[in-house]
Design a protein around this motif. Sequence first.
Motif, PDB file in Angstrom:
ATOM      1  N   PRO A 136      -0.924   3.125   4.098  1.00 58.15           N
ATOM      2  CA  PRO A 136      -1.030   2.783   2.778  1.00 58.15           C
ATOM      3  C   PRO A 136      -2.071   1.570   2.178  1.00 58.15           C
ATOM      4  CG  PRO A 136       0.783   1.737   3.770  1.00 58.15           C
ATOM      5  CD  PRO A 136       0.168   2.596   4.729  1.00 58.15           C
ATOM      6  N   SER A 137      -2.749   1.725   1.189  1.00 60.72           N
ATOM      7  CA  SER A 137      -3.518   0.629   0.830  1.00 60.72           C
ATOM      8  C   SER A 137      -2.731  -0.481   0.615  1.00 60.72           C
ATOM      9  CB  SER A 137      -4.661   0.849   0.005  1.00 60.72           C
ATOM     10  OG  SER A 137      -5.162   2.104   0.319  1.00 60.72           O
ATOM     11  N   ASP A 138      -1.663  -0.590  -0.110  1.00 63.51           N
ATOM     12  CA  ASP A 138      -0.787  -1.778  -0.478  1.00 63.51           C
ATOM     13  C   ASP A 138       0.627  -1.699  -0.008  1.00 63.51           C
ATOM     14  OD1 ASP A 138       0.426   0.340  -2.156  1.00 63.51           O
ATOM     15  OD2 ASP A 138      -0.707  -0.043  -3.869  1.00 63.51           O
ATOM     16  N   ASP A 139       1.553  -2.150  -0.585  1.00 68.40           N
ATOM     17  CA  ASP A 139       2.806  -2.546  -0.053  1.00 68.40           C
ATOM     18  C   ASP A 139       3.746  -1.314  -0.897  1.00 68.40           C
ATOM     19  OD1 ASP A 139       2.127  -4.239   1.919  1.00 68.40           O
ATOM     20  OD2 ASP A 139       2.603  -5.856   0.641  1.00 68.40           O
ATOM     21  N   ASP A 140       3.381  -0.451  -1.308  1.00 65.74           N
ATOM     22  CA  ASP A 140       3.959   0.551  -2.396  1.00 65.74           C
ATOM     23  C   ASP A 140       4.451   1.462  -1.264  1.00 65.74           C
ATOM     24  OD1 ASP A 140       5.341   2.193  -3.735  1.00 65.74           O
ATOM     25  OD2 ASP A 140       3.516   2.381  -5.276  1.00 65.74           O
ATOM     26  N   PHE A 141       5.514   1.550  -0.735  1.00 63.93           N
ATOM     27  CA  PHE A 141       5.939   2.538   0.265  1.00 63.93           C
ATOM     28  C   PHE A 141       6.521   3.944  -0.371  1.00 63.93           C
ATOM     29  CE2 PHE A 141       8.862   4.122   3.794  1.00 63.93           C
ATOM     30  CZ  PHE A 141       7.934   4.264   4.795  1.00 63.93           C
ATOM     31  N   ALA A 142       6.842   3.888  -1.489  1.00 67.13           N
ATOM     32  CA  ALA A 142       7.153   4.964  -2.373  1.00 67.13           C
ATOM     33  C   ALA A 142       5.979   6.015  -2.106  1.00 67.13           C
ATOM     34  CB  ALA A 142       7.603   4.619  -3.834  1.00 67.13           C
ATOM     35  N   LYS A 143       4.739   5.462  -2.429  1.00 72.02           N
ATOM     36  CA  LYS A 143       3.662   6.471  -2.445  1.00 72.02           C
ATOM     37  C   LYS A 143       3.483   7.098  -0.874  1.00 72.02           C
ATOM     38  CE  LYS A 143       0.498   3.494  -3.990  1.00 72.02           C
ATOM     39  NZ  LYS A 143      -0.585   2.807  -4.519  1.00 72.02           N
ATOM     40  N   ALA A 147       3.462  11.127  -0.095  1.00 75.74           N
ATOM     41  CA  ALA A 147       2.428  11.751   0.446  1.00 75.74           C
ATOM     42  C   ALA A 147       2.910  12.679   1.701  1.00 75.74           C
ATOM     43  CB  ALA A 147       1.655  10.591   1.048  1.00 75.74           C
ATOM     44  N   SER A 148       4.170  11.996   2.312  1.00 71.96           N
ATOM     45  CA  SER A 148       4.577  12.663   3.476  1.00 71.96           C
ATOM     46  C   SER A 148       5.361  13.955   2.964  1.00 71.96           C
ATOM     47  CB  SER A 148       5.632  11.818   4.282  1.00 71.96           C
ATOM     48  OG  SER A 148       6.657  11.469   3.416  1.00 71.96           O
ATOM     49  N   ARG A 149       6.027  13.936   1.956  1.00 73.99           N
ATOM     50  CA  ARG A 149       6.740  15.170   1.324  1.00 73.99           C
ATOM     51  C   ARG A 149       5.461  16.077   0.951  1.00 73.99           C
ATOM     52  NH1 ARG A 149      10.298  11.069  -1.164  1.00 73.99           N
ATOM     53  NH2 ARG A 149      12.153  11.442  -0.187  1.00 73.99           N
ATOM     54  N   GLU A 150       4.535  15.837   0.481  1.00 77.65           N
ATOM     55  CA  GLU A 150       3.276  16.719   0.196  1.00 77.65           C
ATOM     56  C   GLU A 150       2.720  17.450   1.307  1.00 77.65           C
ATOM     57  OE1 GLU A 150       1.838  17.742  -2.900  1.00 77.65           O
ATOM     58  OE2 GLU A 150       3.285  16.533  -4.061  1.00 77.65           O
ATOM     59  N   ALA A 151       2.606  16.611   2.373  1.00 77.48           N
ATOM     60  CA  ALA A 151       2.187  17.032   3.797  1.00 77.48           C
ATOM     61  C   ALA A 151       3.050  17.763   4.040  1.00 77.48           C
ATOM     62  CB  ALA A 151       1.623  15.706   4.474  1.00 77.48           C
ATOM     63  N   ARG A 152       4.247  17.438   4.558  1.00 74.55           N
ATOM     64  CA  ARG A 152       5.161  18.464   5.019  1.00 74.55           C
ATOM     65  C   ARG A 152       5.056  19.733   4.553  1.00 74.55           C
ATOM     66  NH1 ARG A 152      11.953  18.130   4.524  1.00 74.55           N
ATOM     67  NH2 ARG A 152      12.227  19.535   6.316  1.00 74.55           N
ATOM     68  N   LEU A 260      14.814   2.503   3.014  1.00 74.34           N
ATOM     69  CA  LEU A 260      13.897   2.719   4.313  1.00 74.34           C
ATOM     70  C   LEU A 260      12.489   2.168   4.105  1.00 74.34           C
ATOM     71  CD1 LEU A 260      13.362   4.592   6.868  1.00 74.34           C
ATOM     72  CD2 LEU A 260      12.593   6.318   5.429  1.00 74.34           C
ATOM     73  N   GLY A 261      12.220   1.678   5.012  1.00 72.42           N
ATOM     74  CA  GLY A 261      10.762   0.979   5.064  1.00 72.42           C
ATOM     75  C   GLY A 261      10.122   1.227   6.297  1.00 72.42           C
ATOM     76  N   PRO A 262       8.977   0.792   6.619  1.00 73.22           N
ATOM     77  CA  PRO A 262       8.258   1.370   7.667  1.00 73.22           C
ATOM     78  C   PRO A 262       8.804   0.221   8.841  1.00 73.22           C
ATOM     79  CG  PRO A 262       6.647  -0.007   6.394  1.00 73.22           C
ATOM     80  CD  PRO A 262       8.001   0.534   5.456  1.00 73.22           C
ATOM     81  N   GLN A 263       9.207  -0.743   8.811  1.00 74.49           N
ATOM     82  CA  GLN A 263       9.852  -1.704   9.789  1.00 74.49           C
ATOM     83  C   GLN A 263      11.365  -1.825   9.713  1.00 74.49           C
ATOM     84  OE1 GLN A 263       7.538  -5.497   9.832  1.00 74.49           O
ATOM     85  NE2 GLN A 263       5.674  -4.421   9.276  1.00 74.49           N
TER      86      GLN A 263
END
Length: 303
Positions: A136-143, A147-152, A260-263
Amino acid sequence: MSTQIAEVGGHDVKLSNPDKVLFPGAGLTKADLIEYYERIAPAMLPHVAERPLSLVRYPNGIEAEGFMQKNASDYFPDWIRRARLAKQEGAVDHVVAGDAATLVYLANQACVTFHIGLSRVERVDHPDRMVIDLDPSDDDFAKVKRASREARALLEEVGLVTFLQITGSRGLHIWVPLDRSADFDQVRDFASRVAELLSARRPRELTTAQRKAKRGDRVFVDVARNAYAQTAVAPYSVRARPQAPVATPIDWAELDDPKLGPQRYTIRNLFRRLGRKQDPWAAIDRHARALEPAHQRLRRLAS
């Protein structure tokens, strides 16, 4: 400097200065890091065994400058396995971790984070993993979640199986098991086409722009790790962040958790998770697929 001897898997491992604080923000010491890697070994080793390791070390704690080490040090004990792999000029003697004692020894060397190659040492030119890094370019983890659902969806549309990992840093990694019929050039080309198609479908949220200044607030679909001698953070590896977060494999259904967050998972809470839930990647190798049929389907989708 205090020194102790620990017996781990039949090896005597010298532990030096265990009370040294490596994570000042969390009050975690080298002893805490060593204990973590010894406990996590049964879950972690299946994902790192037979792969070249790169070691990210912080001898003076994570608030001081660290360094990445690829060559095994001369003073590493003989029972630490090495694999000599070619590089552009010469060779690199990588550590290959096959037991808990190796992880413990390296943790005592203030190795906080392990990175792994995407191929195994016996067929190093043929990866059995592909990785898409959603940064991400910012802290918006929802994006990042979107993106992960699109890739999947795209990867499964072309016949591949996907596995998900929060990175312990900022984003998500999508891992794809492969059958090793393709070389790195083929995997890199395929991954690049996936990234380009994803960003073309969602240009307001996704980008393949290498320069940060051109990304805006979009998620960077990074496939650069899919190349010989490149690495990705290992599953269950600790990251050099204040609370000692862990790169954690998760189920796709866990994306629905608003917390859920990356950390999300750290040295301190990961084992509660593993006590309730089996490793979501336990069967990852059973889902390895050939790349060429997927590549053919992808070309048809992009045409």
